[in-house]
Design a protein around this motif. Structure first.
Motif, PDB file in Angstrom:
ATOM      1  N   THR A   2       0.748  -1.023   0.216  1.00 47.54           N
ATOM      2  CA  THR A   2       0.062   0.021   0.022  1.00 47.54           C
ATOM      3  C   THR A   2       0.765   1.305   0.098  1.00 47.54           C
ATOM      4  O   THR A   2       1.806   1.171   0.748  1.00 47.54           O
ATOM      5  CB  THR A   2      -1.013   0.060   1.287  1.00 47.54           C
ATOM      6  OG1 THR A   2      -1.662  -1.112   1.386  1.00 47.54           O
ATOM      7  CG2 THR A   2      -1.717   1.209   1.172  1.00 47.54           C
ATOM      8  N   VAL A   4       0.910   5.139   0.819  1.00 49.81           N
ATOM      9  CA  VAL A   4       0.107   6.076   1.624  1.00 49.81           C
ATOM     10  C   VAL A   4       1.082   7.494   1.704  1.00 49.81           C
ATOM     11  O   VAL A   4       2.285   7.429   2.198  1.00 49.81           O
ATOM     12  CB  VAL A   4      -0.457   5.818   3.011  1.00 49.81           C
ATOM     13  CG1 VAL A   4      -0.901   7.044   3.648  1.00 49.81           C
ATOM     14  CG2 VAL A   4      -1.201   4.675   2.978  1.00 49.81           C
ATOM     15  N   ALA A 384      -2.315  -0.475   7.347  1.00 50.80           N
ATOM     16  CA  ALA A 384      -2.989   0.278   6.194  1.00 50.80           C
ATOM     17  C   ALA A 384      -3.912   1.254   6.725  1.00 50.80           C
ATOM     18  O   ALA A 384      -4.112   2.135   6.390  1.00 50.80           O
ATOM     19  CB  ALA A 384      -3.230  -0.317   4.954  1.00 50.80           C
ATOM     20  N   GLU A 388      -3.978   5.170   6.775  1.00 48.30           N
ATOM     21  CA  GLU A 388      -5.053   5.901   6.100  1.00 48.30           C
ATOM     22  C   GLU A 388      -5.602   7.072   6.926  1.00 48.30           C
ATOM     23  O   GLU A 388      -5.805   8.241   6.581  1.00 48.30           O
ATOM     24  CB  GLU A 388      -5.974   4.962   5.450  1.00 48.30           C
ATOM     25  CG  GLU A 388      -5.487   4.419   4.438  1.00 48.30           C
ATOM     26  CD  GLU A 388      -5.345   5.235   2.953  1.00 48.30           C
ATOM     27  OE1 GLU A 388      -5.518   6.326   3.073  1.00 48.30           O
ATOM     28  OE2 GLU A 388      -4.637   4.579   1.902  1.00 48.30           O
ATOM     29  N   LYS A 389      -5.948   6.772   8.226  1.00 49.38           N
ATOM     30  CA  LYS A 389      -6.339   7.533   9.173  1.00 49.38           C
ATOM     31  C   LYS A 389      -5.457   8.949   9.440  1.00 49.38           C
ATOM     32  O   LYS A 389      -5.882   9.946   9.416  1.00 49.38           O
ATOM     33  CB  LYS A 389      -6.697   6.825  10.557  1.00 49.38           C
ATOM     34  CG  LYS A 389      -7.837   5.756  10.553  1.00 49.38           C
ATOM     35  CD  LYS A 389      -7.997   5.264  11.673  1.00 49.38           C
ATOM     36  CE  LYS A 389      -9.107   4.121  11.797  1.00 49.38           C
ATOM     37  NZ  LYS A 389     -10.363   5.110  11.882  1.00 49.38           N
ATOM     38  N   ASN A 392      -5.311  11.070   6.547  1.00 50.30           N
ATOM     39  CA  ASN A 392      -6.593  12.143   6.246  1.00 50.30           C
ATOM     40  C   ASN A 392      -6.429  13.396   7.046  1.00 50.30           C
ATOM     41  O   ASN A 392      -7.237  14.284   6.877  1.00 50.30           O
ATOM     42  CB  ASN A 392      -7.690  11.178   6.391  1.00 50.30           C
ATOM     43  CG  ASN A 392      -7.779  10.194   5.230  1.00 50.30           C
ATOM     44  OD1 ASN A 392      -7.505  10.514   4.215  1.00 50.30           O
ATOM     45  ND2 ASN A 392      -8.459   9.145   5.554  1.00 50.30           N
TER      46      ASN A 392
END
Length: 433
Positions: A2, A4, A384, A388-389, A392
């Motif tokens: 992933t 990010v 992941a 992602e948190k 954001n």
């Protein structure tokens, strides 16, 4: 794999299953490593105690080292563990206790079986010797008058008053002197149960062999219940604490209550701590140390528990500098309340956190604590998802969090050192406490 915020994040493989008694198990195969770690996490610590039982969790953790049915002497038990190639490490925290055993791949199954023996079959005898050891540990945090001088303990007592979150983990000497084997056994029976715990193994291991060791060692652990902690009372408490402790410096903490690690704001507060203090170029070191020369080192950190947290700013300074340090901390807070951090600051903080997250695959202890700790408190266990948190989080979101939680009227100030009346008045004026 992933990606990010421009950082490649390999997946952390994990197999999750639950034994019939309710023990949650996580296996994390990392065959590229040359070691493996077996860790046991249990909801027990000072948060689960009362005034009369404070220190019992920490004492119990120590007593598990003193012998089992098969290895009844502490030396025999330690020798059995060390012959496998490692050392059993344990730590009692406010809200959980962990036991970590890192070994070569060829002995991790035997080590897991031995870990089960330590946790399941403690003799809990020979209390006198261990009490003497813990007494010395407690004395390290007291002055000659018997007052608490560890600033972390003093600040938490200020922030939480009589709530268990304000207790020192080792507890008072009077409690230690009073504890007996019956209380230890009752505490062990209540907390060291399957539904109140998580077992995690990460690294290079034979999956079939490990599963067999886990089944044999832990399947008969009593199911018990998941223990819920005492929730925090929002009642008004004092906002200033000072303890005199002779020395060349005064320790200072400026603290704010924050939401816990299960709150939606947790990733924002994590990024805030890194914007403020993640390297020599960030705001806390640059302002307090590099530009103003107030301290050799300073820090900002969010100490996050399940349902609440504390954001601390701290440093040790020459006594007369204490008011200047407090004023500088509030300047740092005011700057973030007035203007969001730059996009570059936030993106750098994200990348550095994600790089740290990626290294979990290279560290079996890091892997078990990430996955096992997350499982214990019901947090996401996938790298992941966490990444992602964090990705954001926005500069504006950080500014809004500072405005919500870092009001000067809600600040708590703790000082341990030597301050005369004039300096005390000045630090209190700077902090508005």
């Amino acid at each position: 794999m992933t990606v990010v915020s421009g950082v490649s994040l390999p997946a952390l493989p994990s197999e999750a299953f639950t034994l019939g008694n309710g023990l949650r198990v996580r296996l994390i195969p990392l065959p590229h490593l040359q070691s493996a770690t077996a860790s046991f996490f249990v909801r027990v610590g000072s948060r689960y105690e009362g005034a009369q039982t404070n220190g019992l969790s920490h004492f119990l953790e120590h007593m598990l080292y003193r012998g089992t049915e098969r290895h009844p002497v502490a030396h025999e038990l330690n020798l059995a563990i060390e012959r496998l190639g490692g050392t059993l490490d344990a730590a009692t925290h406010v809200d959980f206790t962990s036991y970590d055993l890192t070994l070569p791949p060829e002995t991790i199954a035997n080590g897991t079986a031995l870990l089960a023996e330590v946790l399941r079959q403690p003799l809990l005898t020979d209390l006198t010797t261990e009490k003497q050891i813990i007494r010395e540990e407690i004395l390290e945090d007291l002055n000659e008058a018997g007052e608490q001088i560890d600033i972390d303990n003093v600040s938490r007592r200020l922030l939480y008053a009589d709530h268990p979150l304000g207790f020192a983990i080792p507890g008072p000497i009077a409690n230690l002197d009073r504890f007996d084997s019956t209380e230890l056994r009752q505490h062990h029976t209540t907390h060291y149960t399957a539904r109140n715990s998580v077992l995690c193994v990460a690294g290079a291991f034979d999956a079939k062999e490990i599963r067999g060791a886990i089944e044999a060692g832990f399947a008969d652990m009593p199911s018990g219940d998941a223990i819920e902690p005492t929730r925090v009372d929002d009642g008004q408490v004092d906002r200033f604490a000072y303890v005199q402790d002779p020395g060349s410096q005064t320790e200072v903490r400026v603290s704010f209550h924050t939401p816990g690690m299960t709150d939606d704001e947790a990733p924002t507060l994590l990024l805030l701590s890194r914007v403020l203090d993640d390297g020599l170029s960030t705001r806390v070191h640059r302002t307090i140390c590099e530009e103003r020369g107030l301290a050799y080192e300073a820090f900002a950190d969010n100490d996050s528990l399940e349902d609440c947290g504390v954001f601390d700013f701290g440093a040790s300074v020459e006594h007369k500098k204490a008011p200047h340090l407090v004023g500088t901390v509030f300047e740092l807070v005011a700057s973030l309340r007035e203007r969001a951090p730059s996009v570059e600051e936030v993106e750098k903080a994200k990348r550095r956190y994600l790089w740290d997250l990626r290294t979990v695959r290279d560290d079996p202890e890091g892997a078990v604590h990430f996955v096992g700790g997350s499982a214990l408190f019901g947090l996401p266990e996938e790298l992941a998802v966490v990444a992602e948190k964090v990705a954001n989080v926005t500069p504006k979101g950080i500014q809004e969090a500072v405005r919500r939680h870092f009001d000067a009227e809600d600040a708590h100030l703790t000082c341990v050192g030597v301050l005369d009346e004039a300096l005390i008045g000045e630090v209190r004026d700077r902090a508005r406490v």
